[in-house]
Design a protein around this motif. Structure first.
Motif, short mmCIF file in Angstrom:
data_model
loop_
_atom_site.label_atom_id
_atom_site.label_comp_id
_atom_site.label_asym_id
_atom_site.label_seq_id
_atom_site.Cartn_x
_atom_site.Cartn_y
_atom_site.Cartn_z
N ASP A 25 8.52 -2.06 -14.41
CA ASP A 25 9.96 -1.80 -14.56
C ASP A 25 10.49 -0.93 -13.43
OD1 ASP A 25 9.93 -3.29 -16.87
OD2 ASP A 25 9.68 -1.57 -18.20
N GLU A 26 9.64 -0.08 -12.87
CA GLU A 26 10.05 0.75 -11.73
C GLU A 26 10.26 -0.11 -10.49
OE1 GLU A 26 8.46 4.64 -9.21
OE2 GLU A 26 7.50 4.05 -11.09
N ILE A 27 9.37 -1.08 -10.29
CA ILE A 27 9.47 -1.96 -9.12
C ILE A 27 10.73 -2.82 -9.20
CG2 ILE A 27 8.42 -3.95 -7.97
CD1 ILE A 27 5.71 -2.80 -8.85
N ARG A 204 -7.56 -11.90 -5.48
CA ARG A 204 -8.29 -12.21 -4.26
C ARG A 204 -9.60 -11.43 -4.22
NH1 ARG A 204 -3.79 -9.56 -0.37
NH2 ARG A 204 -2.55 -10.74 -1.86
N VAL A 205 -10.55 -11.98 -3.48
CA VAL A 205 -11.85 -11.34 -3.29
C VAL A 205 -12.09 -11.18 -1.80
CG1 VAL A 205 -14.33 -11.49 -3.67
CG2 VAL A 205 -12.75 -12.35 -5.41
N ILE A 206 -12.23 -9.91 -1.37
CA ILE A 206 -12.49 -9.61 0.04
C ILE A 206 -13.73 -8.73 0.11
CG2 ILE A 206 -11.60 -8.53 2.13
CD1 ILE A 206 -8.79 -9.05 1.10
N GLY A 207 -14.74 -9.20 0.83
CA GLY A 207 -15.97 -8.42 0.94
C GLY A 207 -16.62 -8.20 -0.40
N GLN A 208 -16.60 -9.22 -1.27
CA GLN A 208 -17.20 -9.19 -2.60
C GLN A 208 -16.51 -8.21 -3.54
OE1 GLN A 208 -21.37 -8.41 -1.94
NE2 GLN A 208 -21.76 -10.49 -1.21
N ILE A 209 -15.31 -7.76 -3.18
CA ILE A 209 -14.54 -6.85 -4.03
C ILE A 209 -13.25 -7.56 -4.44
CG2 ILE A 209 -13.34 -4.64 -4.15
CD1 ILE A 209 -15.31 -3.58 -2.08
N SER A 210 -13.03 -7.67 -5.74
CA SER A 210 -11.84 -8.38 -6.23
C SER A 210 -10.68 -7.42 -6.42
CB SER A 210 -12.15 -9.08 -7.55
OG SER A 210 -12.43 -8.14 -8.56
N THR A 211 -9.49 -7.92 -6.16
CA THR A 211 -8.28 -7.14 -6.31
C THR A 211 -7.16 -8.03 -6.84
OG1 THR A 211 -8.89 -5.75 -4.42
CG2 THR A 211 -6.61 -5.66 -5.13
N ARG A 212 -6.43 -7.53 -7.82
CA ARG A 212 -5.25 -8.24 -8.31
C ARG A 212 -4.00 -7.60 -7.72
NH1 ARG A 212 -8.54 -8.57 -13.08
NH2 ARG A 212 -8.69 -10.71 -13.84
N ARG A 213 -3.07 -8.45 -7.26
CA ARG A 213 -1.84 -7.94 -6.67
C ARG A 213 -0.64 -8.71 -7.19
NH1 ARG A 213 -3.14 -5.85 -0.58
NH2 ARG A 213 -5.32 -5.35 -0.91
N LEU A 214 0.49 -8.06 -7.14
CA LEU A 214 1.74 -8.61 -7.67
C LEU A 214 2.83 -8.49 -6.62
CD1 LEU A 214 3.27 -7.90 -11.15
CD2 LEU A 214 4.57 -7.28 -9.12
N ARG A 215 3.70 -9.51 -6.57
CA ARG A 215 4.83 -9.46 -5.63
C ARG A 215 6.04 -10.11 -6.27
NH1 ARG A 215 6.62 -12.81 -1.21
NH2 ARG A 215 4.83 -14.19 -1.51
N GLY A 221 20.57 -11.34 -7.94
CA GLY A 221 21.52 -10.34 -8.39
C GLY A 221 20.98 -8.95 -8.50
N SER A 222 19.79 -8.69 -7.91
CA SER A 222 19.22 -7.34 -8.04
C SER A 222 18.33 -7.05 -6.84
CB SER A 222 18.40 -7.24 -9.32
OG SER A 222 17.72 -6.01 -9.38
N THR A 223 18.35 -5.79 -6.44
CA THR A 223 17.39 -5.33 -5.45
C THR A 223 16.05 -5.10 -6.14
OG1 THR A 223 18.04 -3.03 -5.82
CG2 THR A 223 19.15 -4.23 -4.04
N HIS A 224 14.98 -5.15 -5.37
CA HIS A 224 13.65 -4.99 -5.96
C HIS A 224 12.66 -4.65 -4.86
CE1 HIS A 224 12.41 -8.91 -4.29
NE2 HIS A 224 13.65 -9.29 -4.60
N LEU A 241 0.99 -0.47 -9.79
CA LEU A 241 1.19 0.74 -8.98
C LEU A 241 2.36 0.53 -8.04
CD1 LEU A 241 0.14 3.52 -8.25
CD2 LEU A 241 -1.29 2.46 -6.52
N PRO A 242 3.49 1.20 -8.28
CA PRO A 242 4.68 1.02 -7.42
C PRO A 242 4.57 1.82 -6.14
CG PRO A 242 5.15 2.55 -9.19
CD PRO A 242 3.74 2.09 -9.40
N LEU A 243 3.92 1.24 -5.13
CA LEU A 243 3.68 1.97 -3.89
C LEU A 243 4.96 2.38 -3.20
CD1 LEU A 243 0.81 -0.22 -2.41
CD2 LEU A 243 0.66 1.73 -3.93
N SER A 244 6.00 1.59 -3.32
CA SER A 244 7.24 1.89 -2.60
C SER A 244 7.93 3.14 -3.12
CB SER A 244 8.20 0.70 -2.71
OG SER A 244 8.53 0.44 -4.05
N SER A 245 7.49 3.64 -4.28
CA SER A 245 8.14 4.83 -4.85
C SER A 245 7.55 6.12 -4.29
CB SER A 245 7.98 4.82 -6.38
OG SER A 245 6.61 4.97 -6.73
N ALA A 246 6.54 5.99 -3.42
CA ALA A 246 5.90 7.19 -2.88
C ALA A 246 6.78 7.81 -1.80
CB ALA A 246 4.53 6.83 -2.30
#
Length: 571
Positions: A25-27, A204-215, A221-224, A241-246
């Motif tokens: 909801d923050e993003i 995605r899996v990079i170097g045998q390490i999995s990561t989930r990401r959202l975009r 009608g809205s900024t995001h 994790l809303p990185l852009s809020s840092a």
């Protein structure tokens, strides 16, 4: 702006429905568009169905908005089992008429592609489910199963538009899940053109390490937030994790907290670190970095404050045992709930997942101090640039909560400054532990490279690890330079002997001087006694002479009177 324009602006502003999903909801600036369809797409296993179901469950529990889940793949029983691990009780929500789960079986062999194909039956079934509980939220999972037997793109596009228009007319906030296609957001490449909000999930899996990401691909009608955001699926659901809020709009504290070593406090203006500041301790292996971190943890808990210790090398049991050998007993603080350890290998998760977990654990425990030991191991889950970026985001997160961060950095070279340039600019206080080799032995030295906003020592202190704890002693300057360890002890012994000899010589000379003073004082006393005797003798002589003079005068007066009397008788 006039009052009328303000009213119009407020009316035109896009209404949003909060999802209740941590960080999402923050993003999105408040959630998903109210009364409009949103698309959640991605490859298999990325968490589309879980996100959609959590949107329904949290809507029912947190926002009192009943929901309908229409699934085209899994049965209602399978859905209940799948989300039970997240702590979601689907059966209870269904029993309380907060949720309807409807499994629609689609037989591909029965689907005939013709111009009269429509979803009228689905609309009736979905409409009944919505009306039965007064639903406000709808999830369709997944859309491909519904159109699996159709190849006519015109029919697909038309039916999708009709479906979305029907949901909009009912005022339903809808989430539709879809599988990702080759080179397209979805398998058919159609849904993104008729959805108001498109959320892309990636596993995605990079170097045998999995990561989930959202975009957030689009949001009409809205900024995001437009970046990729890591998200975590665990027993509490989805966390984004809303990185852009840092940002750097955090407050700072003027209060100081002890480092756990009195001499180090003295080196930092006599008061220790600023509360909420970021401290980095660099050094090569075996210089005592973990010991210093444990000392800080002990001092924090001794003040009644909470400390969270993230270890990427040793287990909790190892740290507790090893610290006992230097007089630091952390076990009582663990039992009291003031100290919490989290020991894991960095390669268990990607860097983003570590960051998401750190956020969640810190928010749950609310510590005053967070220790990461060593942060350099995080590079094994990515590269140095990625780990530095992750730590920068963590620093901003901790600073906003006025939490003191203590990062331990392992250096592979003698000059630690050469390995920490990526982090040096963001830390407030930088301590360096170094090896000092002299006289065939290895000792430890500590100095403060920088400490923003406070006066601090510029001296290198010898760092001693003893069975009674940690101590810092001033380095010893001998005839050949700075001495440490045995060389310092030998020189100190020699200097002490020389000082003792000098002291004894001064005492001997003092005794001679005392004897001379006494002799002089005796002579002075004898002279004073002789002078007093002569003075008394002189006084007696003066008195005798005065007595004689007085007697002569008396006799003269008597004689004169006698003569005067004789003259009178003769006349």
């Amino acid at each position: 702006m006039s009052k009328l324009n303000k009213i119009i602006a407020g009316t035109d502003r896009l209404a949003k429905v909060p999802t209740g999903i941590t960080g999402f909801d923050e993003i999105t600036g408040g959630g998903l568009p109210a009364g409009r369809p949103s698309l959640v797409c991605g490859s298999a296993g990325c968490g589309k169905s879980l996100m959609a179901i959590e949107f329904l469950v949290r809507g029912a529990i947190q926002f009192k908005e009943p929901g309908v889940l229409m699934t085209f793949e899994e049965s209602a029983a399978d859905v209940r089992k799948n989300v039970a691990s997240l702590g979601f009780n689907i059966a209870d929500l269904v029993a309380r008429k907060q949720l309807v789960v409807d499994h629609v079986y689609v037989n591909r062999s029965e689907i005939e592609e013709n111009g009269e194909y429509d979803l009228e039956g689905l609309f009736i079934r979905l409409g009944h489910a919505i009306d039965s509980i007064g639903a406000k939220r709808v999830v369709l999972d997944t859309i491909e199963s519904l159109f699996a037997g159709l190849n006519n793109q015109a029919i697909l596009r038309g039916e999708l538009r009709r479906l979305f228009a029907w949901l909009k007319a009912r005022g339903m906030t809808t989430v539709i899940t879809a599988e990702r296609g080759d080179g397209l957001l979805t398998r058919y490449g159609l849904e993104e053109y008729v959805s108001d909000c498109v959320v892309l999930l990636d596993h995605r899996v990079i170097g045998q390490i999995s990561t989930r990401r959202l975009r957030i691909v689009k949001y009409r009608g809205s900024t995001h937030g437009a970046n990729e955001y890591p998200f975590l699926i665990d027993t509490k659901g989805i966390s984004v994790l809303p990185l852009s809020s840092a940002s750097m709009d955090y407050d700072v504290s003027n209060k100081r907290v002890s480092t756990g070593v009195a001499q180090l406090d003295d080196m930092l203006g006599g008061k220790g670190f600023y509360r909420g500041s970021t401290v980095m301790l660099s050094g090569t292996a075996g210089t005592g970095k973990t010991s210093l971190a444990a000392s800080l943890a002990f001092a924090t808990c001794s003040r009644g404050e909470r400390c969270m210790y993230f270890s990427f090398e040793e287990s909790e049991a190892q740290i507790l045992r090893n610290m006992l050998s230097i007089g630091i007993d952390l076990a009582p603080h663990v039992e009291a709930g003031l100290l919490q350890f989290h020991a894991t290998r960095p390669t268990v998760h990607g860097l983003e997942m570590h960051l998401v977990q750190l956020h969640r654990l810190v928010d749950d425990f609310k510590p005053a101090v967070v220790i990461l030991d060593p942060v350099t191991n995080l590079a094994t889950a990515g590269n140095s640039d990625e780990s530095n970026n992750m730590l920068i985001r963590l620093v901003d997160f901790l600073r906003k909560r006025v939490i003191t961060a203590f990062f331990v950095s392992l250096s592979n070279v003698a000059t630690a400054q050469e390995t920490d340039e990526g982090m040096s600019s963001i830390v407030d206080t930088w301590l360096l532990l170094s090896d000092i080799e002299l006289g065939g032995e290895r000792n430890r030295g500590l100095y403060v490279l920088k400490s923003r906003g406070m006066a601090h020592s510029n001296q290198v202190r010898e760092f001693l690890i003893t069975s009674q704890g940690l101590r810092l002693v001033p380095t010893y300057l001998g005839p050949t330079g700075v001495l440490t360890g045995s060389a310092r002890l030998i020189q100190e012994t020699q200097d002490a002997a020389a000082e003792k000899s000098l002291h004894e010589e001064i005492q001997r000379k003092q005794l001679v001087l005392d004897y001379r003073r006494q002799a002089v004082e005796a002579q002075v006393e004898a002279l004073r006694a002789g002078f007093e005797a002569e003075k008394k003798e002189f006084g007696r002589a003066v008195a005798s002479q005065q007595s004689k003079t007085d007697q002569i005068m008396t006799d003269r007066l008597a004689t004169a009177k006698s003569r005067q009397a004789g003259k009178t008788k003769r006349g």
